[in-house]
Enzyme design. Sequence first.
Site, short mmCIF file in Angstrom:
data_model
loop_
_atom_site.label_atom_id
_atom_site.label_comp_id
_atom_site.label_asym_id
_atom_site.label_seq_id
_atom_site.Cartn_x
_atom_site.Cartn_y
_atom_site.Cartn_z
N ASP A 9 57.29 12.70 -0.56
CA ASP A 9 57.38 11.24 -0.55
C ASP A 9 58.26 10.82 -1.74
O ASP A 9 58.88 11.68 -2.39
CB ASP A 9 55.98 10.58 -0.56
CG ASP A 9 55.27 10.68 -1.91
OD1 ASP A 9 55.80 11.35 -2.82
OD2 ASP A 9 54.19 10.08 -2.04
N CYS A 65 54.35 15.39 -3.60
CA CYS A 65 54.14 13.96 -3.81
C CYS A 65 53.83 13.78 -5.30
O CYS A 65 54.07 14.70 -6.09
CB CYS A 65 53.05 13.38 -2.89
SG CYS A 65 51.37 13.92 -3.19
N THR A 67 51.02 13.59 -6.96
CA THR A 67 49.95 14.49 -7.43
C THR A 67 49.87 15.79 -6.63
O THR A 67 49.19 16.72 -7.05
CB THR A 67 48.58 13.80 -7.27
OG1 THR A 67 48.43 13.48 -5.87
CG2 THR A 67 48.48 12.53 -8.10
N HIS A 98 44.40 35.37 -1.50
CA HIS A 98 43.08 35.15 -0.89
C HIS A 98 43.11 34.20 0.31
O HIS A 98 42.34 34.37 1.24
CB HIS A 98 42.10 34.58 -1.92
CG HIS A 98 41.74 35.56 -2.99
ND1 HIS A 98 40.74 35.33 -3.90
CD2 HIS A 98 42.24 36.79 -3.28
CE1 HIS A 98 40.64 36.38 -4.73
NE2 HIS A 98 41.55 37.27 -4.37
N HIS A 133 39.32 38.69 3.08
CA HIS A 133 39.93 37.35 3.03
C HIS A 133 40.40 36.90 4.41
O HIS A 133 40.34 35.72 4.74
CB HIS A 133 41.10 37.33 2.04
CG HIS A 133 40.68 37.73 0.65
ND1 HIS A 133 39.78 37.01 -0.07
CD2 HIS A 133 41.04 38.80 -0.11
CE1 HIS A 133 39.58 37.59 -1.24
NE2 HIS A 133 40.34 38.69 -1.29
C1 RB5 Z 1 52.56 7.45 -4.42
O1 RB5 Z 1 52.59 6.48 -5.38
C2 RB5 Z 1 51.42 8.44 -4.68
O2 RB5 Z 1 50.22 7.87 -4.33
C3 RB5 Z 1 51.66 9.72 -3.91
O3 RB5 Z 1 52.86 10.28 -4.31
C4 RB5 Z 1 50.63 10.80 -4.08
O4 RB5 Z 1 50.41 11.12 -5.41
C5 RB5 Z 1 49.40 10.64 -3.30
O5 RB5 Z 1 48.49 11.49 -3.31
#
Ligand code: RB5
Length: 144
Positions: A9, A65, A67, A98, A133
Amino acid sequence: MEIIAIACDHGGYDLKEIIKKHYAGQYDFLDLGTNSPDSVDYPEYGQACAKAVKEGKAKRGIIICGTGIGISIAANRYPEIRAANCTDVTMARLTREHNDANILALGARLIGLEVAFDIIDTFMNTQFEGGRHALRIEKMCASI
Ligand code: RB5
């Protein structure tokens, strides 16, 4: 050259472009977007990468993304997909050994560039151990 499906994203856009440049000549990337830093919704890109791997267009994928959490949750809704969000090399090694993870998720806002490269190298070069596994992976799909 191995084909790797890659998707992100807006939070992962810069890192996706850097990864493609860094590994040019080593991997062929099937780039499923997004293609600009404009805001988009991570489920669409997690799903696009999951479908590409599930359909055999690539054996493995990388999703990014902010996180690594949202996009990996989206990809993991497909029974054929085992997407692992890794923040260090040990996680990358163990999820291959695993879990036979077939998609690597990265959080671009959480990890530095060198760490990301080390995670990718480890993920791509570590073999699944099989044995007990493999039975556990079979159970994951059989029990739902
Ligand atoms: C976008 O701002 C953020 O929410 C997305 O990149 C991600 O971290 C969501 O889990």
